[in-house]
Write a protein that holds these residues in place. Structure first.
Motif, PDB file in Angstrom:
ATOM      1  N   MET A 152       0.844  -1.190   0.000  1.00 46.73           N
ATOM      2  CA  MET A 152       0.000   0.000   0.000  1.00 46.73           C
ATOM      3  C   MET A 152       0.881   1.241   0.000  1.00 46.73           C
ATOM      4  N   GLU A 153       0.290   2.360  -0.405  1.00 48.36           N
ATOM      5  CA  GLU A 153       0.959   3.651  -0.281  1.00 48.36           C
ATOM      6  C   GLU A 153       1.391   3.854   1.174  1.00 48.36           C
ATOM      7  N   TYR A 154       2.642   4.269   1.369  1.00 43.95           N
ATOM      8  CA  TYR A 154       3.128   4.516   2.724  1.00 43.95           C
ATOM      9  C   TYR A 154       2.682   5.905   3.159  1.00 43.95           C
ATOM     10  N   VAL A 155       1.930   5.942   4.260  1.00 45.44           N
ATOM     11  CA  VAL A 155       1.401   7.205   4.779  1.00 45.44           C
ATOM     12  C   VAL A 155       2.064   7.472   6.125  1.00 45.44           C
ATOM     13  N   GLU A 156       2.687   8.627   6.245  1.00 47.79           N
ATOM     14  CA  GLU A 156       3.303   9.015   7.516  1.00 47.79           C
ATOM     15  C   GLU A 156       2.388  10.029   8.176  1.00 47.79           C
ATOM     16  N   GLY A 157       1.838   9.663   9.292  1.00 49.11           N
ATOM     17  CA  GLY A 157       0.901  10.554   9.957  1.00 49.11           C
ATOM     18  C   GLY A 157       0.514  10.027  11.320  1.00 49.11           C
ATOM     19  N   ASP A 158      -0.448  10.702  11.949  1.00 47.83           N
ATOM     20  CA  ASP A 158      -0.898  10.347  13.293  1.00 47.83           C
ATOM     21  C   ASP A 158      -2.350   9.882  13.221  1.00 47.83           C
ATOM     22  N   ARG A 159      -2.722   8.973  14.090  1.00 47.42           N
ATOM     23  CA  ARG A 159      -4.125   8.528  14.159  1.00 47.42           C
ATOM     24  C   ARG A 159      -5.036   9.732  14.331  1.00 47.42           C
ATOM     25  N   ILE A 160      -6.204   9.651  13.719  1.00 48.79           N
ATOM     26  CA  ILE A 160      -7.105  10.802  13.719  1.00 48.79           C
ATOM     27  C   ILE A 160      -7.516  11.216  15.124  1.00 48.79           C
ATOM     28  N   ASP A 161      -7.716  10.244  16.044  1.00 41.82           N
ATOM     29  CA  ASP A 161      -8.103  10.626  17.397  1.00 41.82           C
ATOM     30  C   ASP A 161      -6.957  11.317  18.126  1.00 41.82           C
ATOM     31  N   HIS A 162      -5.722  10.797  17.947  1.00 37.06           N
ATOM     32  CA  HIS A 162      -4.568  11.446  18.560  1.00 37.06           C
ATOM     33  C   HIS A 162      -4.335  12.832  17.973  1.00 37.06           C
ATOM     34  N   TRP A 163      -4.490  12.957  16.665  1.00 39.18           N
ATOM     35  CA  TRP A 163      -4.309  14.235  15.983  1.00 39.18           C
ATOM     36  C   TRP A 163      -5.246  15.299  16.590  1.00 39.18           C
ATOM     37  N   CYS A 164      -6.500  14.927  16.753  1.00 39.10           N
ATOM     38  CA  CYS A 164      -7.479  15.882  17.278  1.00 39.10           C
ATOM     39  C   CYS A 164      -7.173  16.255  18.729  1.00 39.10           C
ATOM     40  N   GLU A 165      -6.782  15.265  19.538  1.00 39.21           N
ATOM     41  CA  GLU A 165      -6.554  15.529  20.960  1.00 39.21           C
ATOM     42  C   GLU A 165      -5.285  16.350  21.188  1.00 39.21           C
ATOM     43  N   THR A 166      -4.207  15.989  20.488  1.00 42.02           N
ATOM     44  CA  THR A 166      -2.951  16.706  20.728  1.00 42.02           C
ATOM     45  C   THR A 166      -3.045  18.160  20.277  1.00 42.02           C
ATOM     46  N   ARG A 167      -3.879  18.441  19.308  1.00 43.48           N
ATOM     47  CA  ARG A 167      -4.022  19.818  18.818  1.00 43.48           C
ATOM     48  C   ARG A 167      -5.219  20.536  19.422  1.00 43.48           C
ATOM     49  N   LYS A 168      -5.925  19.858  20.343  1.00 44.31           N
ATOM     50  CA  LYS A 168      -7.099  20.442  21.006  1.00 44.31           C
ATOM     51  C   LYS A 168      -8.069  21.040  19.983  1.00 44.31           C
ATOM     52  N   LEU A 169      -8.338  20.271  18.906  1.00 42.67           N
ATOM     53  CA  LEU A 169      -9.210  20.791  17.845  1.00 42.67           C
ATOM     54  C   LEU A 169     -10.613  21.024  18.394  1.00 42.67           C
ATOM     55  N   PRO A 170     -11.228  22.150  18.048  1.00 42.72           N
ATOM     56  CA  PRO A 170     -12.624  22.370  18.441  1.00 42.72           C
ATOM     57  C   PRO A 170     -13.554  21.432  17.691  1.00 42.72           C
ATOM     58  N   LEU A 171     -14.796  21.370  18.158  1.00 45.70           N
ATOM     59  CA  LEU A 171     -15.759  20.413  17.613  1.00 45.70           C
ATOM     60  C   LEU A 171     -15.941  20.570  16.108  1.00 45.70           C
ATOM     61  N   ASN A 172     -16.167  21.781  15.632  1.00 46.92           N
ATOM     62  CA  ASN A 172     -16.436  21.976  14.209  1.00 46.92           C
ATOM     63  C   ASN A 172     -15.251  21.537  13.350  1.00 46.92           C
ATOM     64  N   ALA A 173     -14.025  21.780  13.823  1.00 46.62           N
ATOM     65  CA  ALA A 173     -12.844  21.366  13.066  1.00 46.62           C
ATOM     66  C   ALA A 173     -12.760  19.841  13.001  1.00 46.62           C
ATOM     67  N   ARG A 174     -13.116  19.164  14.086  1.00 51.06           N
ATOM     68  CA  ARG A 174     -13.116  17.695  14.080  1.00 51.06           C
ATOM     69  C   ARG A 174     -14.132  17.161  13.075  1.00 51.06           C
TER      70      ARG A 174
END
Length: 865
Positions: free
Chosen positions: A164-186
């Motif tokens: 598969m295509e190699y994707v370097e990134g963070d799990r979506i739940d971790h991404w949202c929590e570490t950046r304290k994303l507001p509800l609408n952004a999530r």
């Protein structure tokens, strides 16, 4: 927790510390004489081996995951051209190990995520063939938010792999929590995931393992969905590639739908559920069943359907520092609708879920809370809050505020009373299904509807317009259950209430349309035409607000006239083309576009009846293309238009093309809806006819028998479609010389056909089955007197409808004549022919009709002795 569970957990934890080769012998010793304990331990071991706490591990074949990870710079040779060099291991789980690898093919160098799947064994040959088929499907998923599938198959030594295509990134739940994303952004981030899943669904691919670990967010903020279709590829029979099968799939249990856990066929609704769990976790910070400590208890919790809204989650503590400080009621409603236990109660598609989320972001009413007038008023007021505030000031200044408030209160009170009446009725209705109230009865849906109809007639506390609305709903449910005869009195009462309560014209027209549908279902086309015609008179076609409903009734009226066959096909074609000319400029609206589709389907049918096959096929192909536009988010709905095209091709010079298309539609029904559905049984029945036209009698019989089995499993032994398809299969058995089997099938279905043989199409179906039994008895060499008696019953059953169903009447008369000739009853045969001729004269059947020619042949046979 029970002592048994604690004991099993202790043993499982100890076993995990042992080498794999010594584990089984040690477990045999520890659990000796207690098979229940061993089962519990094995289950826990499966859970502990996974990369998360609740993974069901698949078994590809007889082998297991390689004991040692692959070392750096190890080269993997594929059975097909291409080699992979291992760079490092990225992770390990129940499906195998994942490596960062470099793909080399000629001068090409590409970094990929190489998944070495668990298992090897003697199934390698079929597995490779099946994986090749699936890889072609997955390679067509081209979407910016889906990790590209690159390659898959077996390595040179038989190890299953996926690149598969190699994707370097963070799990979506971790991404949202570490950046304290507001509800609408999530939610906006989640909408991109929905778009990726919907893209795959439109191409008949279901993910079936949606979870945060499979959704990575790159540094640029774009999510990438991983492992699409891997659940398809990791089945024991990869060649079958059946995405609805439920055995041995890799899935994370915490995100699995109730139907997946229960082993029921899967559809796109399973992905809707999993997305609901992911959305729950993104907004609440926990999963719906986070309080269930043991994975052993989790399946029961999911199947129970008991879920607290995200805002009520014990772990969701609003905080000024949290990204999501408050979960609105709209979001609660959206999440809970996606997580409804019954797939049919969830959002019908991922697109519908996404649409509701966009409505929330735009401060518009969401469909999950549709019907609450005050709620819709509040959302409107918030969206236009400055204008509403200014208007309120003006109203206060003019002294009109009190009057307006009083008017709104009266309206709200009326709506509240209506809602309370409906709520009370529905609560009483479903109380009948409660085992504690049903006196031990196991009520069916039909029995529940029957009781509801009786109870509703006795209720005097329900306003007439509300009773009519409820009766409409019950009648529509009866039609959906193929119980048109039961729908008639309910809808007739609703119509009477509409007439006497001075209901709005559009409401009266809607009830007339439902009643017309019930008559159409019973084959009572004339009655349906009259009702559709009356409904049209209530809806002036020059009123833009009413034109859509007017056009819908007009199309149904023309379709019924075409089925009746009394209006020349040329006239129906002319009117439908004129109507299409009016609908086409307005068809940018989805609702008008769908009405236009029904008009074009009726036009294709009329052209086909007029034997203008090429024109009919061109129109039906246009219908298929328009369905792609107006039902883009409903791939299962689009299958009907394709199956109709396949059936139409069978009637022309495209038999081979029609068979190929119907085979494709059948595969898609299995992928999208499931193996045991009534719709699939109808497709298989058409496919059997196609094989007959190709001269392949063996496949014809095999397919018709399968259609019979599917129809019975899907609808039960009294389902109309099962009964009709069983008769067709019996006729094929007769044609194959398997007379005893044919007679047995027909004797089994005849009681159910007789029980539902009310005037209309059901009586004709009963007559048709009697005719088939009569011919089967004659072909089997049995007593012709029994065949004569059966065929005489067929004549009597179809006689009131002979004018509309001459083919069935002719069959009954031909069978009787043949049986009497075989038994030497010449006077009886002459009486049969006299009755046939009298009916032709009474109905004014033309001299050049096929029925006159059929009678003439029988008269010649009688004269020849």
């Amino acid at each position: 927790m029970s002592d048994r569970y604690l004991q099993a957990k202790s043993i499982a934890m100890e076993a995990m510390e042992l080498p794999a080769e010594a584990r089984q012998a040690w477990l045999e010793q520890r659990c000796a004489g207690d098979p229940g304990l061993r089962t519990e331990v094995d289950w826990l071991l499966d859970a502990l081996r996974a990369d998360m706490t609740e993974v069901l591990v698949p078994r590809w074949a007889a082998g297991d995951t390689p004991t040692e990870p692959l070392a750096q710079d190890t080269t993997i040779g594929a059975a097909q051209p291409g080699r992979y060099r291992i760079l490092r291991m990225l992770g390990e789980g129940g499906m195998g190990r994942v490596y960062l690898a470099e793909r080399g093919e000629g001068d090409l160098r590409q970094q990929v995520a190489l998944k070495m799947l668990a298992g090897t064994g003697p199934q390698a040959g079929p597995t490779a063939a099946g994986m090749a088929d699936e890889c072609r499907i997955l390679a067509n998923l081209q979407h910016p938010n889906i990790a590209q599938f690159i390659d898959g198959g077996l390595s040179a030594d038989g190890q299953p792999f996926l690149a598969m295509e190699y994707v370097e990134g963070d799990r979506i739940d971790h991404w949202c929590e570490t950046r304290k994303l507001p509800l609408n952004a999530r939610i906006r981030l989640f909408l991109k995931v929905c778009a990726a899943v919907e893209h795959a669904h439109q191409r008949l691919v279901i993910h079936r393992d949606l979870k945060p670990a499979n959704i990575l967010v790159r540094a640029d903020g774009e999510p990438k969905l991983l492992d699409f279709g891997i659940a398809r590829l990791t089945t024991g029979d990869a060649h079958a590639a059946d995405p609805t099968a439920t055995a041995h799939h890799a899935l994370t249990l915490a995100y699995a739908s109730p139907e997946h856990i229960e082993g029921r066929p899967l559809s796109t609704a399973a992905d809707v559920w999993s997305l609901g769990v992911v959305l729950y976790e993104l907004v609440a910070g926990v999963r719906p069943h986070h309080g269930v400590e043991s994975g052993h208890l989790l399946p029961g919790a999911i199947v129970s359907g008991e879920i607290r809204p995200p805002s009520a989650s014990a772990c969701h503590a609003p905080s000024p520092d949290a990204g999501v400080s408050r979960i609105p009621a709209d979001v609660d409603a959206i999440v809970m609708k996606a997580l409804r236990r019954d797939p049919g109660d969830r959002y019908p598609s991922v697109a519908a879920l996404a649409d509701d989320l966009r409505r929330f972001l735009d401060s518009r009413p969401v469909s999950a809370r549709r019907g609450q007038r005050l709620y819709r008023l509040r959302r409107f007021a918030w969206r236009h809050r400055w204008r509403v505030a200014a208007a309120a000031v003006v109203l206060l200044m003019l002294g009109g505020f009190a009057f307006e408030r009083d008017r709104q209160l009266r309206q709200v009170t009326a709506e509240r009373n209506k809602a309370q009446a409906l709520s009370t009725f529905m609560a009483d209705l479903f109380a009948n299904a409660d085992p504690s109230q049903a006196h031990g009865e196991d009520l069916t849906v039909r029995e529940l509807l029957d009781r509801g109809a009786v109870d509703l007639r006795a209720r005097q506390d329900v306003p007439a317009e509300v009773r009519a609305e409820m009766l409409d709903a019950i009648g529509q449910a009866y039609i959906g259950l193929q119980l048109g005869q039961q729908a008639l009195p309910v809808l007739e009462e609703a119509l009477q209430l509409r007439r006497t309560s001075a209901a709005a014209k559009q409401d009266l027209a809607a009830t007339l349309g439902l009643l017309a549908d019930a008559h159409l279902f019973l084959g009572q086309n004339r009655e349906a035409i009259a009702l559709n015609r009356e409904a049209r008179t209530l809806l002036p076609q020059d009123d833009p607000a009413q034109f859509e409903a007017w056009a819908r009734h007009r199309v149904q009226e023309l379709r019924n006239e075409d089925l009746l066959g009394e209006v020349p096909a040329a006239r129906i074609i002319e009117v439908l083309r004129e109507l299409d000319g009016r609908l086409q400029p307005l068809a940018t609206s989805q609702s008008i576009g769908r009405v236009r589709i029904t008009a074009l389907e009726a036009l294709a049918s009329a052209l086909n009846r007029a034997e203008r096959v090429d024109e009919a096929l061109a129109v039906q192909r246009e219908v298929v293309a328009l369905m792609e536009v107006h039902y883009a988010s409903q791939p299962a709905t689009r299958l009907l238009a394709r199956s109709n095209l396949g059936a139409m091709l069978l009637g022309g010079n495209g038999v081979a093309e029609g068979v190929a298309l119907l085979e494709e539609v059948d595969r898609d029904y299995v992928h999208l809806v499931g193996e045991a559905t009534v719709q699939r049984a109808v497709v298989l029945n058409q496919l059997g006819i196609g094989y007959q036209l190709l001269g392949d009698k063996a496949r014809q019989l095999e397919t018709l028998l399968l259609a019979t089995q599917v129809a019975r499993e899907a609808g039960g032994p009294e389902n109309r479609f099962y009964l009709q398809i069983a008769v067709t299969a019996a006729q094929a058995l007769t044609g194959a010389g398997r007379h005893e089997e044919s007679v047995q099938v027909l004797r089994e279905v005849l009681p159910a056909l007789e029980a539902r043989a009310a005037p209309g199409i059901d009586a004709v179906n009963y007559a048709y089955a009697l005719g088939a039994l009569g011919f089967a008895l004659l072909e089997s060499g049995g007593d012709p007197r029994e065949a004569t008696e059966v065929l005489a019953r067929a004549e009597q059953a179809v006689l009131p409808h002979a004018r509309d169903f001459m083919v069935v009447y002719d069959s009954a008369m031909r069978g009787q004549a043949r049986a009497m000739r075989a038994s030497g009853d010449t006077p009886g045969m002459r009486k049969v022919l006299e009755r046939y001729q009298a009916l032709l004269e009474a109905e004014g059947i033309p001299d050049d009709s096929p029925w006159r020619r059929s009678l003439a042949r029988m008269q010649d046979q009688a004269a020849a002795g």
